[in-house]
Design a protein around this motif. Structure first.
Motif, PDB file in Angstrom:
ATOM      1  N   ILE A  20      32.188  50.203  39.419  1.00  0.00           N
ATOM      2  CA  ILE A  20      32.979  51.375  39.779  1.00  0.00           C
ATOM      3  C   ILE A  20      34.142  50.962  40.676  1.00  0.00           C
ATOM      4  CG2 ILE A  20      32.924  53.623  40.933  1.00  0.00           C
ATOM      5  CD1 ILE A  20      29.900  53.674  40.389  1.00  0.00           C
ATOM      6  N   ASN A  21      35.325  51.424  40.312  1.00  0.00           N
ATOM      7  CA  ASN A  21      36.541  51.157  41.104  1.00  0.00           C
ATOM      8  C   ASN A  21      36.726  49.679  41.422  1.00  0.00           C
ATOM      9  OD1 ASN A  21      37.177  53.880  41.093  1.00  0.00           O
ATOM     10  ND2 ASN A  21      36.202  54.290  43.071  1.00  0.00           N
ATOM     11  N   LEU A  49      37.512  61.523  40.518  1.00  0.00           N
ATOM     12  CA  LEU A  49      37.948  60.677  39.411  1.00  0.00           C
ATOM     13  C   LEU A  49      37.738  59.225  39.799  1.00  0.00           C
ATOM     14  CD1 LEU A  49      41.307  62.423  38.409  1.00  0.00           C
ATOM     15  CD2 LEU A  49      39.009  62.817  37.497  1.00  0.00           C
ATOM     16  N   ILE A  50      37.040  58.472  38.963  1.00  0.00           N
ATOM     17  CA  ILE A  50      36.756  57.076  39.289  1.00  0.00           C
ATOM     18  C   ILE A  50      37.024  56.202  38.062  1.00  0.00           C
ATOM     19  CG2 ILE A  50      35.086  57.569  41.109  1.00  0.00           C
ATOM     20  CD1 ILE A  50      32.853  57.154  39.152  1.00  0.00           C
ATOM     21  N   ASP A  51      37.368  54.949  38.330  1.00  0.00           N
ATOM     22  CA  ASP A  51      37.567  53.967  37.265  1.00  0.00           C
ATOM     23  C   ASP A  51      36.253  53.229  37.037  1.00  0.00           C
ATOM     24  OD1 ASP A  51      40.399  54.362  36.864  1.00  0.00           O
ATOM     25  OD2 ASP A  51      40.695  53.394  38.803  1.00  0.00           O
ATOM     26  N   SER A  53      34.104  50.121  34.649  1.00  0.00           N
ATOM     27  CA  SER A  53      34.000  49.051  33.661  1.00  0.00           C
ATOM     28  C   SER A  53      32.549  49.062  33.200  1.00  0.00           C
ATOM     29  CB  SER A  53      34.355  47.696  34.276  1.00  0.00           C
ATOM     30  OG  SER A  53      35.706  47.666  34.677  1.00  0.00           O
ATOM     31  N   ARG A  64      36.601  49.859  29.478  1.00  0.00           N
ATOM     32  CA  ARG A  64      37.261  50.316  30.711  1.00  0.00           C
ATOM     33  C   ARG A  64      37.858  51.707  30.501  1.00  0.00           C
ATOM     34  NH1 ARG A  64      37.703  45.687  33.853  1.00  0.00           N
ATOM     35  NH2 ARG A  64      37.716  43.717  32.673  1.00  0.00           N
ATOM     36  N   GLY A  65      37.782  52.525  31.542  1.00  0.00           N
ATOM     37  CA  GLY A  65      38.358  53.857  31.448  1.00  0.00           C
ATOM     38  C   GLY A  65      38.188  54.631  32.733  1.00  0.00           C
ATOM     39  N   LYS A  66      38.579  55.885  32.689  1.00  0.00           N
ATOM     40  CA  LYS A  66      38.450  56.753  33.859  1.00  0.00           C
ATOM     41  C   LYS A  66      37.461  57.860  33.522  1.00  0.00           C
ATOM     42  CE  LYS A  66      42.167  57.352  36.269  1.00  0.00           C
ATOM     43  NZ  LYS A  66      41.814  56.671  37.544  1.00  0.00           N
ATOM     44  N   VAL A  67      36.631  58.223  34.514  1.00  0.00           N
ATOM     45  CA  VAL A  67      35.647  59.285  34.314  1.00  0.00           C
ATOM     46  C   VAL A  67      35.744  60.298  35.450  1.00  0.00           C
ATOM     47  CG1 VAL A  67      34.026  57.772  33.077  1.00  0.00           C
ATOM     48  CG2 VAL A  67      33.811  58.040  35.563  1.00  0.00           C
ATOM     49  N   LYS A  68      35.217  61.493  35.182  1.00  0.00           N
ATOM     50  CA  LYS A  68      35.190  62.556  36.179  1.00  0.00           C
ATOM     51  C   LYS A  68      33.744  62.898  36.488  1.00  0.00           C
ATOM     52  CE  LYS A  68      36.892  67.265  37.042  1.00  0.00           C
ATOM     53  NZ  LYS A  68      37.675  68.382  36.480  1.00  0.00           N
ATOM     54  N   SER A  84      39.559  59.451  30.002  1.00  0.00           N
ATOM     55  CA  SER A  84      40.672  58.664  29.449  1.00  0.00           C
ATOM     56  C   SER A  84      40.144  57.355  28.896  1.00  0.00           C
ATOM     57  CB  SER A  84      41.748  58.393  30.514  1.00  0.00           C
ATOM     58  OG  SER A  84      41.261  57.563  31.536  1.00  0.00           O
TER      59      SER A  84
END
Length: 236
Positions: A20-21, A49-51, A53, A64-68, A84
């Motif tokens: 995470i992040n 919102l966090i990035d 892997s 890889r992406g962004k999640v809520k 995303s």
């Protein structure tokens, strides 16, 4: 109701590593095309919102992406929704879900062993808890020997990771109490402490520890490997 049930049926039970992040180790225990459940002691707020892997396979690049964050379960974990993903990442996820649908994961292998971490350093507990959870262990925490005794009365773990130097009740007194209780006397104890002189080592060994590690030279990964070694040796 039918839509909710359909989504639940599409979820696939897994045990996959998540970062995470860029720097927080965690894990995922179920994944769908819409989102996943992440188990981590790190606290996140709803709607954050966090990035991520997500390591779907042992080899190759992670997804890889962004999640809520959709909902939070205290310091245990939280559910997220993908917001995303590039087309190639979305395809990677779909291919993975199809693959595990054809060769389903054996759910009984998840959280098969319980580990109790007793340490007065919250930072140490969170760091080691995160990697142990990512390795599939169910992890309990206590900030002192006294609290550790309370945890044992609630649920008996398969292994204890114990600091020796703590306020309230130190690790030595905790070990004495554990070894005189018939219900707890055979629980393996792995000492993880800030220092270990020969005299301290002898004292701990006399109280029946399985092994010891020094914090300064023990990474979270090394601790996880030692925990697995101790438990595997017991099952032989």
């Amino acid at each position: 109701m039918d839509n909710l049930e359909d989504k639940r049926q599409k979820r696939s039970l897994v045990k996959k590593r998540v970062v995470i992040n860029g720097n927080i180790e965690a894990g995922a225990i179920d994944i769908s095309e819409d989102g996943m459940y992440i188990y981590s002691p790190e606290a996140f707020q709803k709607d954050a919102l966090i990035d991520i892997s997500l390591f779907l396979k042992d080899e190759g690049q992670p997804l890889r992406g962004k999640v809520k964050v959709q909902y939070v379960h205290g310091d245990v974990g939280f559910g997220v929704m993908f917001i995303s993903l590039l087309p190639e990442e979305r395809k990677k996820l779909k291919d993975f879900l199809q693959e595990i649908k054809e060769t389903p994961y054996v759910s009984e292998k998840i959280f098969t062993k319980k580990v109790l971490i007793i340490d007065d350093s919250e930072t140490s507990r969170r760091m080691y808890k995160s990697i142990l959870m990512a390795e599939g262990f169910f992890v309990m925490e206590a900030s002192s020997g006294m609290e550790g005794i309370k945890r044992l009365r609630e649920d008996v773990p398969d292994l204890i990771v114990l600091d020796l130097i703590m306020e309230d009740m130190d690790g030595y007194k905790f070990l004495q109490l554990v070894r005189v209780n018939p219900e707890w006397e055979n629980i393996p104890v792995l000492v993880l402490t800030g220092r270990m002189t020969p005299a301290e080592m002898d004292r701990a060994a006399a109280l029946g520890i399985s092994d010891y590690l020094v914090k300064a030279t023990t990474s979270p990964k090394k601790l996880a490997e030692k925990v697995k070694d101790v438990l595997q040796n017991l099952s032989r």
